[in-house]
Enzyme design. Structure first.
Site, PDB file in Angstrom:
ATOM      1  N   GLN A   1      66.006   3.198 -45.506  1.00  0.00           N
ATOM      2  CA  GLN A   1      67.242   1.849 -44.444  1.00  0.00           C
ATOM      3  C   GLN A   1      67.660   3.307 -43.667  1.00  0.00           C
ATOM      4  OE1 GLN A   1      67.151   1.870 -47.649  1.00  0.00           O
ATOM      5  NE2 GLN A   1      69.394   1.954 -48.182  1.00  0.00           N
TER       6      GLN A   1
ATOM      7  N   SER B   1      60.016  19.390 -55.484  1.00  0.00           N
ATOM      8  CA  SER B   1      61.211  20.669 -55.609  1.00  0.00           C
ATOM      9  C   SER B   1      59.754  21.472 -56.945  1.00  0.00           C
ATOM     10  CB  SER B   1      62.220  21.432 -56.029  1.00  0.00           C
ATOM     11  OG  SER B   1      62.579  22.428 -55.529  1.00  0.00           O
TER      12      SER B   1
ATOM     13  N   GLU C   1      55.782  25.524 -52.293  1.00  0.00           N
ATOM     14  CA  GLU C   1      57.849  25.756 -51.721  1.00  0.00           C
ATOM     15  C   GLU C   1      57.834  27.324 -52.143  1.00  0.00           C
ATOM     16  OE1 GLU C   1      61.503  23.415 -51.944  1.00  0.00           O
ATOM     17  OE2 GLU C   1      60.817  22.917 -53.757  1.00  0.00           O
TER      18      GLU C   1
ATOM     19  N   GLU D   1      31.725  20.052 -17.276  1.00  0.00           N
ATOM     20  CA  GLU D   1      32.250  19.040 -17.924  1.00  0.00           C
ATOM     21  C   GLU D   1      31.941  17.522 -17.472  1.00  0.00           C
ATOM     22  OE1 GLU D   1      36.206  19.565 -18.696  1.00  0.00           O
ATOM     23  OE2 GLU D   1      35.735  21.496 -20.039  1.00  0.00           O
TER      24      GLU D   1
ATOM     25  N   HIS E   1      38.614  16.025 -11.624  1.00  0.00           N
ATOM     26  CA  HIS E   1      38.955  17.455 -11.387  1.00  0.00           C
ATOM     27  C   HIS E   1      39.126  18.725 -10.355  1.00  0.00           C
ATOM     28  CE1 HIS E   1      40.456  15.935 -15.676  1.00  0.00           C
ATOM     29  NE2 HIS E   1      40.686  17.183 -15.543  1.00  0.00           N
TER      30      HIS E   1
END
Length: 439
Positions: A194, A243, A332, A420, A425
C-alpha cells in the site's frame, strides 16, 4: 530442527547435473502468482480509495493505523533528541562515509566533437522526487534509509519522501532519527504494498513520486514491479529477492570468521541463503562446526535455522572453479577469504558487492564502509548493479550542428534514411542541405 540438515556439506565433483543445479539453487520464494494477484488488488484499492485504503491495510497488516499518515516534525525531532549519543555518532559516521563514496560518483560533463561542426553532449538532471521505502518488520533498518537518502541528496533530488511501516501506529524512532540526520522531514507512517501504491499514484496525503527505491518484502518488491510497468506509476530501483552471501575461501581463511559471515546474512530472513565454496574439506567441516556453535548464542536462531537449512557448503576442485560457479550464481554479496584475494578480483564478473580478505566483514558494507547495500539479489547481479547516485539522475544527450557540420554529415543521414525507407527523415535533412546549396 535437526542440526544435521543445517549447512550440509556437498562434494561438487560427486554430484550429477541435477544435483549441481539444486546445490546452487536459490530457495523457492512464496508463490509469485498469488503475491502478484494480491498486490494488484492492493494497488487498485489505493488508486481508487486513497488514504482510506492505506489506513485500512494498516489496520489489517501493521497492528493498527496511525493517528495521521504524515509523521509530525515534532515527533521526528524528538526521536533524534532521544537517540543515545553512541548510536547518533555511529549513524553520523556511517552517513559521512556513504556521502564521501557516493559524492565521487557524480558524473562529469561530457562534450565530444564527433567531427567538425558536430557537437554531442551529455547533461544530467536530478529526478524531481523519489520515494524512499524503509522496511521495519522484525527489526528497524535505519541503514537502509541512509543508503537511499544520501545518494538522492547528492544527486540533487528536490523532494525525498520516506515511507515506513507504523508498528502499533508509530514509525520506529531509530528510523525517524535517521531521517532527521539525512535531512528528511517528509515521513509517512505506511508500509507494505500500500505504501508503494501510494507513492506511485499519490493519495490525498501522500505525494506521487517519480521513482521508488529501497528494500522490502516479496509484496513490496512485487508492488514496485507492478507500478513500474504502468506509465502512470513510478520507476523502481532494481529487482531483488531475499538476501544472500557467497563466500569463497581456502585453507588460509579462519573458520570462525567465515562461519560468522554466513550467519550474518542468513539471519535476515528464512529465505536468505548462505553459500561457502572451498577446495578444503578441513575448512568446510571447521566452518560448519563453528557456525553451529555460534548459532546457539544468537537471538534470531529460529530464522537462522530455517535459512541455514537452505544454505550449503560446497567442496570444489580449486578457487578457479569456485569463481566460475560464483559468476554463474551472481551473488548479492561475494566474500573472498583466500590467499591474495585482490589478485582474484579480476575473475569476478557478476556480484552485487565484493569484500576482500579476512578483515572485510560483510556487515561493514551493510552499515558504514561507504558503499551501498541496496544490491541486486536472486541472480539479478548478472545484469543489474547496486544503488548509486546515477539512479537518481536523468542523463540527457544533446547535439548541435553548425551549417558546415550539417553540410558534411547531412548526406550520410539522408543515405541512411533512404536505406530504411523513411522518406520524412530524409526530407528533414534534404531541405536543410538544399538551403545550404548542397545538391
Amino acid at each position: 530442527m535437526n542440526a544435521e540438515v543445517l549447512l550440509p556439506i556437498l562434494d561438487y565433483a560427486r554430484l550429477d547435473a541435477e544435483q549441481r543445479r539444486a546445490a546452487l539453487g536459490r530457495p523457492a520464494a512464496v508463490d509469485r502468482s498469488l503475491v502478484f494477484a494480491a498486490v494488484r488488488e492492493t494497488v487498485r484499492a489505493v488508486r481508487l480509495r486513497g488514504d482510506e485504503a492505506v489506513l485500512d491495510y494498516a489496520r489489517r497488516f501493521d497492528g493498527g493505523a496511525p493517528d495521521r499518515l504524515r509523521v509530525p516534525n515534532s515527533e521526528i525531532e524528538g526521536a533524534l533528541e532521544d537517540l543515545p549519543r553512541a548510536q547518533r555518532e555511529a549513524l553520523e559516521r556511517a552517513i559521512s562515509n556513504v556521502h564521501r563514496f557516493h559524492a565521487a560518483q557524480m558524473p562529469s560533463p561530457l562534450v565530444v566533437e564527433t567531427e567538425p561542426g558536430v557537437r554531442c553532449e551529455r547533461i544530467v538532471r536530478a529526478l524531481d522526487s523519489v520515494g524512499l521505502y524503509v522496511p521495519a518488520g522484525s527489526a528497524p533498518l535505519p541503514s537502509a534509509l541512509i543508503m537511499s537518502a544520501i545518494p538522492a541528496a547528492i544527486a540533487g533530488v528536490a523532494r525525498r519522501v520516506l515511507c515506513s511501516p507504523a508498528r502499533g501506529g508509530r514509525v520506529h524512532p531509530a528510523i525517524l532519527a535517521t531521517a532527521r540526520l539525512c535531512g528528511i522531514d517528509e515521513v509517512y507512517a505506511v508500509g507494505g504494498a500500500q505504501a508503494i501504491a501510494a507513492l506511485a499514484y499519490g493519495t490525498e496525503t501522500i505525494p506521487k513520486v517519480d521513482k521508488i527505491v529501497g528494500p522490502g518484502s516479496a509484496w513490496v518488491t512485487a508492488a514496485k514491479q507492478v507500478v513500474a510497468e504502468d506509465p502512470d506509476g513510478a520507476a523502481l530501483d532494481l529487482p531483488a529477492g531475499p538476501s544472500e552471501v557467497l563466500v569463497i575461501a581456502d585453507d588460509s581463511a579462519r573458520a570462525e570468521f567465515v562461519a560468522a559471515d554466513l550467519l550474518a546474512q542468513a539471519e535476515h530472513d528464512p529465505l536468505s541463503q548462505a553459500l561457502l565454496l572451498t577446495p578444503s574439506r578441513h575448512l568446510a567441516e571447521s566452518v560448519r562446526a563453528a557456525a553451529l556453535i555460534q548459532l546457539e548464542g544468537l537471538s534470531r536462531s529460529t530464522v537462522l535455522q530455517q535459512s541455514l537449512a537452505r544454505s550449503r557448503i560446497i567442496i570444489v576442485h580449486d578457487l578457479d572453479e569456485a569463481l566460475s560457479l560464483s559468476n554463474d550464481y551472481a551473488p548479492e554479496h561475494l566474500l573472498l577469504q583466500c590467499a591474495e584475494p585482490r589478485a582474484r578480483l579480476a575473475q569476478v564478473r557478476a556480484a552485487g558487492s565484493v569484500f576482500l580478505g579476512p578483515w572485510s566483514p560483510e556487515p561493514v558494507g551493510d552499515y558504514c564502509s561507504g558503499t551501498n547495500h541496496v544490491l541486486p539479489t536472486y541472480g539479478y547481479a548478472r545484469a543489474y548493479s547496486g544503488l548509486s547516485v546515477l539512479d537518481f539522475l536523468r542523463r540527457i544527450t544533446v547535439q548541435e550542428l553548425t551549417a558546415e557540420g550539417l553540410r558534411g554529415l547531412g548526406p550520410t543521414a539522408k543515405t541512411l534514411a533512404d536505406l530504411e525507407g523513411l522518406d520524412a527523415h530524409a526530407l528533414a535533412v534534404q531541405l536543410r542541405l538544399a538551403a545550404l546549396g548542397v545538391a
